[in-house]
Each structure stands twice: as C-alpha cells, then as structure tokens.
Scaffold this motif. Structure first.
Motif, PDB file in Angstrom:
ATOM      1  N   TYR A 189       0.787  -1.234   0.000  1.00  0.00           N
ATOM      2  CA  TYR A 189       0.000   0.000   0.000  1.00  0.00           C
ATOM      3  C   TYR A 189       0.819   1.285   0.000  1.00  0.00           C
ATOM      4  O   TYR A 189       0.227   2.366   0.031  1.00  0.00           O
ATOM      5  CB  TYR A 189      -0.941   0.002   1.210  1.00  0.00           C
ATOM      6  CG  TYR A 189      -2.062  -1.010   1.077  1.00  0.00           C
ATOM      7  CD1 TYR A 189      -3.177  -0.737   0.300  1.00  0.00           C
ATOM      8  CD2 TYR A 189      -1.988  -2.242   1.721  1.00  0.00           C
ATOM      9  CE1 TYR A 189      -4.212  -1.652   0.178  1.00  0.00           C
ATOM     10  CE2 TYR A 189      -3.011  -3.173   1.596  1.00  0.00           C
ATOM     11  CZ  TYR A 189      -4.113  -2.876   0.821  1.00  0.00           C
ATOM     12  OH  TYR A 189      -5.114  -3.790   0.686  1.00  0.00           O
TER      13      TYR A 189
ATOM     14  N   LYS B  26      -0.693  15.392   0.661  1.00  0.00           N
ATOM     15  CA  LYS B  26       0.620  14.771   0.464  1.00  0.00           C
ATOM     16  C   LYS B  26       1.518  15.719  -0.334  1.00  0.00           C
ATOM     17  O   LYS B  26       2.684  15.907  -0.022  1.00  0.00           O
ATOM     18  CB  LYS B  26       0.458  13.435  -0.274  1.00  0.00           C
ATOM     19  CG  LYS B  26       1.759  12.712  -0.624  1.00  0.00           C
ATOM     20  CD  LYS B  26       2.421  12.109   0.586  1.00  0.00           C
ATOM     21  CE  LYS B  26       3.631  11.250   0.198  1.00  0.00           C
ATOM     22  NZ  LYS B  26       3.258   9.922  -0.317  1.00  0.00           N
TER      23      LYS B  26
ATOM     24  N   SER C  87     -11.924   5.393  -3.343  1.00  0.00           N
ATOM     25  CA  SER C  87     -10.680   5.582  -2.583  1.00  0.00           C
ATOM     26  C   SER C  87     -10.451   4.492  -1.546  1.00  0.00           C
ATOM     27  O   SER C  87     -11.369   3.800  -1.116  1.00  0.00           O
ATOM     28  CB  SER C  87     -10.715   6.944  -1.876  1.00  0.00           C
ATOM     29  OG  SER C  87     -11.868   7.049  -1.062  1.00  0.00           O
TER      30      SER C  87
ATOM     31  N   LYS D 278      -5.591   6.901  -0.489  1.00  0.00           N
ATOM     32  CA  LYS D 278      -6.111   8.218  -0.867  1.00  0.00           C
ATOM     33  C   LYS D 278      -6.348   9.112   0.348  1.00  0.00           C
ATOM     34  O   LYS D 278      -6.088  10.311   0.314  1.00  0.00           O
ATOM     35  CB  LYS D 278      -7.422   8.052  -1.643  1.00  0.00           C
ATOM     36  CG  LYS D 278      -8.157   9.350  -1.938  1.00  0.00           C
ATOM     37  CD  LYS D 278      -7.378  10.242  -2.895  1.00  0.00           C
ATOM     38  CE  LYS D 278      -8.178  11.501  -3.218  1.00  0.00           C
ATOM     39  NZ  LYS D 278      -7.536  12.327  -4.234  1.00  0.00           N
TER      40      LYS D 278
ATOM     41  N   GLY E 215       2.134   4.553  -1.011  1.00  0.00           N
ATOM     42  CA  GLY E 215       1.750   5.456  -2.089  1.00  0.00           C
ATOM     43  C   GLY E 215       0.404   5.159  -2.713  1.00  0.00           C
ATOM     44  O   GLY E 215       0.100   5.667  -3.806  1.00  0.00           O
ATOM     45  N   LYS E 216      -0.458   4.370  -2.035  1.00  0.00           N
ATOM     46  CA  LYS E 216      -1.740   3.986  -2.633  1.00  0.00           C
ATOM     47  C   LYS E 216      -2.959   4.413  -1.817  1.00  0.00           C
ATOM     48  O   LYS E 216      -4.085   4.238  -2.263  1.00  0.00           O
ATOM     49  CB  LYS E 216      -1.782   2.468  -2.837  1.00  0.00           C
ATOM     50  CG  LYS E 216      -0.768   1.961  -3.844  1.00  0.00           C
ATOM     51  CD  LYS E 216      -0.893   0.464  -4.046  1.00  0.00           C
ATOM     52  CE  LYS E 216       0.131  -0.039  -5.061  1.00  0.00           C
ATOM     53  NZ  LYS E 216       0.033  -1.514  -5.243  1.00  0.00           N
TER      54      LYS E 216
ATOM     55  N   LYS F 234      -1.111   8.409  -1.178  1.00  0.00           N
ATOM     56  CA  LYS F 234      -0.912   8.681  -2.594  1.00  0.00           C
ATOM     57  C   LYS F 234      -0.383  10.109  -2.763  1.00  0.00           C
ATOM     58  O   LYS F 234      -0.527  10.947  -1.871  1.00  0.00           O
ATOM     59  CB  LYS F 234      -2.226   8.551  -3.356  1.00  0.00           C
ATOM     60  CG  LYS F 234      -2.794   7.148  -3.439  1.00  0.00           C
ATOM     61  CD  LYS F 234      -4.151   7.144  -4.138  1.00  0.00           C
ATOM     62  CE  LYS F 234      -4.038   7.544  -5.599  1.00  0.00           C
ATOM     63  NZ  LYS F 234      -5.346   7.403  -6.305  1.00  0.00           N
ATOM     64  N   ASP F 235       0.165  10.392  -3.930  1.00  0.00           N
ATOM     65  CA  ASP F 235       0.659  11.745  -4.188  1.00  0.00           C
ATOM     66  C   ASP F 235      -0.455  12.775  -4.086  1.00  0.00           C
ATOM     67  O   ASP F 235      -0.228  13.916  -3.695  1.00  0.00           O
ATOM     68  CB  ASP F 235       1.311  11.820  -5.575  1.00  0.00           C
ATOM     69  CG  ASP F 235       2.655  11.112  -5.616  1.00  0.00           C
ATOM     70  OD1 ASP F 235       3.204  10.820  -4.533  1.00  0.00           O
ATOM     71  OD2 ASP F 235       3.158  10.853  -6.722  1.00  0.00           O
TER      72      ASP F 235
ATOM     73  N   GLY G 230      -3.055  12.305  -2.121  1.00  0.00           N
ATOM     74  CA  GLY G 230      -3.769  11.908  -0.928  1.00  0.00           C
ATOM     75  C   GLY G 230      -3.946  13.028   0.080  1.00  0.00           C
ATOM     76  O   GLY G 230      -3.253  14.052   0.030  1.00  0.00           O
TER      77      GLY G 230
END
Length: 584
Positions: free
Chosen positions: A64, A191, A388, A69, A66-67, A132-133, A135
């Motif tokens: 998980y 993020k 998400s 949200k 970077g995944k 996440k980027d 997130g």
C-alpha cells in the motif's frame, strides 16, 4: 519553518526504519451475505488488523505504499487522564515498553508531551509514506497537543501542504476548566501541494427538506401549501441563506430560488443590453453596473416560447424569473439540487453523538467518546472520490469503517477501508461493529437496514527478519510469506495467484517452470532460489531449469558462480539472500 524538539526525538526520528516487518496472519473473512469463513477474499479489499499500529503500518508498506487516498486518525489526545478505553496518557504497557527500548534511559525523564511525541512521530512518518501523491490526511486533536502536532506535521508533510485547521463545534460542553469547552480540532494536510484539492459538504438539512416534500406529495398538498410547510421548516431549524433562498417549488415539486443578475464588482462594470419582459415586451430595468452575464449566456438560459405564470403573477421563462412588469429587474433561476453542496467549512457544527451511535448497535455504551459517524461521513465524502482507499490506524470502535459502508450504500461507491487497532477490543467491538453495520441491527421501529459489505480480519504475525540487525530470514513465517514479500519489494504488486489444480499440472509437466519462479512483470522474470536447509547457488545448472523467456532476469540465491560478463550479456541480476532483500 519552526522546528520542534523534545527529549528523545533523536532516538525516534529514524525509528520507523528499524521497526521489524511482521507478516499479516489472516484469521477470517466476513461478508454480510455469508457471515464468517476461513478463506480470505482478494476482492473484499477491506481489512481490520489487530496489533500495534506502528508494526501494522510497516506491514502495509509493501502493498500500500503510495496507494492510500485518505488517512483519518483519532489518536490519544494526551489529556493526562486514565479514563479512556484507549489509555490516553500514553502509559499503555506496550507503548511504555517501546519507549524503554527505543528512547532508553532518557524515557524515564520524559514529560507526557515528550512521550506522546515519541509515540506519534514514527507512526506519522509511515502514514505519510502510505499516502498517494494526491492523498489527504485528517487528524482529530484537542487543545492538549494542537500546538505541538501542527509543528510536527509541518515537519513531516511540509508546511506548504497544510490545508486547514478545522474547528469541530461538538455542541456538548466539557466543563472541567471553568469554561464550557465545546470544540476540538481536525487538521487537514495534503501529500503534495501541487495537486488541486476541493473539499465540499452537503448543505445542512437537505435530507430533511426532501423528506418533507415527499411527505407533502403523499398527502396531496398543493404546491402553495408545500411551499408554506418548507418555509416553516426553514424558520424552525434556522437554516442559513444557502438553503432559505430556495423557497419556491416548480410544478414537479423541485425547490428553486432567485439569483441576483447584477454585476457583482463594485469597482467595474458589466455588459448592458435590453432584456424584454415576457408579458409587456418592454425592456426591463438594467442594473446600475450592468448585467452579471454576457448577452449570449442570458439568451441561452431564457425561453420566451415556454412562459409559465406563477401564482403571485410573476413569470418563469426557462431559467429566468420575471416580475409582474418590466420595472423590476429579472433574476436567474437556480435549483437547490444544483447547488446542494458548498466548500467544506473551517467550522463544523455537529453534535458529539458517537456514544448514541454505538448504543444503537450494542444496546449499551461500549466505548468512551467515539467520534460520531456523521462527522466521518462528512470528512470522507468531502474530497469526492468514491473509489478511494481509506486508512484509520487508531481505529477505536470502528467509526471510520461504519462511515465508509454508509457512504458506499448511499452513492453506490466502492470505497475500501483499512483499520488498525492494538487493543483487545479489536475483535469484540471494532470488528463486531462493522459486522452489525453490514448485516443490519436494531429491533422494531429502530431497525437499521444493513449496508452490505465484507472485510478480512488479521493478526500481526512473526517478523520476516530476525537477528540483532535483522540480518536473517525468519523461516518460521513460511516460504509463501517470504515469496510474497520478495515479489512486493520488486514489483509493488500482489504475487500472481495460481490455483492448486494448476500447480499440480505444472509440477507434473516436465516443461513447467521451476518452483522458484515468482512471476513475470514488465518483461522481467523473477526467481527466488531458496531452501531453508541448504545453500543455493546461481549457476548454469539452475539457469537450465528456467523456462520463461524474458528481456531481463532477477534471481535471488545464497551464492552466485556466474561471471559478471555472462550476467551482463544475458541481462541477469543476482541478488544475495538475505543481504539484498529490500527492507521497508
């Protein structure tokens, strides 16, 4: 940017890297339709993990990182009291043990603020990695640590990623300091600030208004009578202008309101053109500073071929309202369902009703001071992503999962939740609450229909690496767990699942791949050549067992006898076990 220092900080700044990676041991699968079963379900996606959240967050990294949200956490507020189900002065035996091992002797002199920061810092570092980027991160907190957590989060997330310090008006006062304290805080960070975020919320009262209109229709009340009832409701509940402006009903009982069409800027001027009244055919009064819209926009919204005279003598022409005559400037028409939300406010007024929510499920007060489901629904729906993954690593009674299931039922979304709870009530309260919400609960008139849904329940298992410096593989976790970890570390994906029947066929097929084959991804074939009781060597004999043709090969083994020139020519990368296995 200010820097926050506290006793023990230097001992915990990089502690998240030293936390042992523990495997997740699946306990059972639950679904609202079939109940509890032993097999896991990759399709479910929802997880409840019982165990220390620092180690659980580390265990989540391979799959998980970077995944996620959205992360919402409700950590201990560090009030210094002992009355919380989750021990709020951070003297929980597990945390005390951790402080003693990591902070060392300094821990004996720590204030409760130092202890709290030592506990929070490595967890926040791992949480930031999981986002996440694009997130977003929410954290509930009160006056005890708001001043320290702001600086800490600025350090970890970056001050430019701070979005807002929301005030939650709980409406229920806490009177222990000679003042009625009725608020807490919710800090909101992103993020990365380069991503545009827009947070919205439904206007208060939308559901109640719609219920009243439907009830009026069932009673066969006229439009005029229904409008009267709507206005009574507005007055009773004291809704703001964002609701009360919409007090007219069209012939389909849809609420609409009149929006001023004057040019809004007092320093400049808008366009001027003639707008003809539908009855007199004379130009209407033009606002002093001109119209808000260009003439083309007005003509696209007006419809003189469909004139509807209203009970008060005014007129509707498409989406433009006209008064009885041309002496009053017209207004644009907006329907409430077109503007039923607005930007999430920095002050949220919502009663602290979490205990009532739980009493409806358990018929008793099962948990002290849980957050209200409505608050979590508001936050989790504010960023408008119904697909998400949402993580709560201080899960408590499971309010976050409850909110996720409610929202999915409401809008047909496919949000997934991951909960982590270290206390022993993770099964009896956290997981049990989610089961009851999914299946339905209550009796008689108080029966609440189930949301549906499912989850998998896990315990934290053995560490994957052992030894003082985590230099050895722990064979007790089993070869399958090790293989999964290797595959995750290389590809950031789940290892391909092969059915038992297919494995049997492959084992009987002389042309089948080696049992050390992990899979292929992006034209790279991966092999984990490992035996617990013997040393493995990457040599020409092993290469002869490889059946997969790929552009590149990554092969794990204990030793390698192939020359560097040969490996370079055939695009082979050797990784030594356990030295070259990635540590998350």
């Amino acid at each position: 940017m200010p820097t926050l220092n506290w006793i023990g900080k230097e001992k915990v700044v990089n502690h998240h890297r030293d936390v042992p990676f523990r495997v997740l041991e699946h306990q059972y699968h639950f679904s609202a339709e079939k109940g509890v079963s032993a097999e896991s379900s990759a399709e479910a996606g929802n997880m409840i993990i019982h165990g220390d959240n620092l180690e659980a967050l580390k265990a989540l990294l391979p799959e998980y990182e970077g995944k996620i949200k959205c992360i919402y956490i409700d950590p201990p507020y560090n009030t210094g009291t002992e009355k919380w189900v989750y021990n709020d002065n951070v003297n929980h035996p597990k945390i005390k043990k951790w402080l003693g091992e990591i902070v060392g002797k300094e821990g004996e002199d720590l204030s409760r603020h130092d202890k709290w920061l030592c506990m929070m810092y490595p967890r926040l570092r791992l949480l930031q990695r999981l986002l996440k980027d694009d997130g977003v991160f929410f954290i509930s907190i009160d006056e005890n640590e708001i001043h320290t957590i702001r600086i800490l989060l600025d350090e970890i997330f970056g001050s430019n990623n701070f979005i807002e310090q929301i005030v939650w008006n709980k409406r229920v006062p806490k009177n222990d300091k000679g003042i009625g304290n009725i608020h807490e805080y919710i800090l909101l960070y992103s993020k990365q600030s380069k991503h545009d975020h827009r947070f919205t919320q439904l206007k208060e009262g939308i559901d109640e208004i719609e219920e009243l209109i439907q009830k009026s229709k069932r009673k066969n009340l006229s439009i005029a009578e229904t409008e009267t009832e709507v206005k009574k409701l507005y007055k009773k509940n004291g809704y703001d202008r964002g609701i009360t402006l919409y007090n007219n009903l069209d012939r389909n009982y849809k609420l609409w309101g009149k929006i001023n069409m004057s040019w809004p800027n007092g320093q400049t001027f808008g366009p001027r053109y003639d707008v003809l009244h539908p009855k007199s055919n004379k130009p209407c009064k033009v606002p002093d500073r001109g119209w808000r819209w260009k003439e083309d926009t007005f003509l696209a919204n007006v419809n003189y071929d469909e004139i509807e005279e209203l009970p008060d003598g005014s007129y509707k022409c498409g989406k433009i309202w006209f008064a009885k005559d041309e002496n009053t400037q017209p207004s644009s028409i907006k329907y409430l369902d077109e503007v039923n939300d607005f930007l999430l406010r920095s002050i949220i007024s919502l009663k602290s009703s979490g205990s009532i929510d739980l009493e409806g499920i358990f018929k008793k007060s099962a948990f002290d001071y849980p957050k209200p489901v409505r608050l979590l629904e508001l936050l989790l729906n504010s960023f408008q992503d119904s697909e998400s993954i949402i993580l709560d690593s201080f899960a408590g009674s499971g309010t976050t999962a409850h909110a996720v299931l409610n929202l999915n039922k409401l809008d047909g979304g496919n949000r997934k939740f991951i909960l982590v709870e270290m206390e022993d009530y993770a099964e009896d309260i956290t997981a049990e609450r989610v089961k009851r919400v999914a299946k339905g609960y209550g009796e008689g008139k108080k029966t609440i229909e189930g949301t549906g849904g499912s989850f998998d329940y896990y315990e934290l298992g053995e560490p994957l690496f052992i030894g003082e410096n985590q230099e050895h593989l722990n064979e007790e976790v089993g070869i399958d767990k090790i293989r999964q970890y290797i595959w995750y570390s290389e590809t950031k994906t789940s290892i391909p699942v092969i059915a038992k029947e297919e494995r049997l066929k492959q084992s009987q097929n002389k042309k089948a791949e080696s049992k050390h084959y992990l899979g292929e991804r992006d034209q790279t074939a991966y092999y984990f050549y490992y035996h617990p009781d013997e040393i493995t060597t990457l040599d020409h004999d092993f290469l002869a067992t490889i059946k997969t043709k790929a552009e590149k090969y990554v092969i794990y083994a204990d030793n390698c006898l192939l020359s560097k020139e040969f490996m370079a020519k055939h695009n082979i990368i050797f990784k030594k076990i356990p030295r070259d296995i990635t540590r998350f």
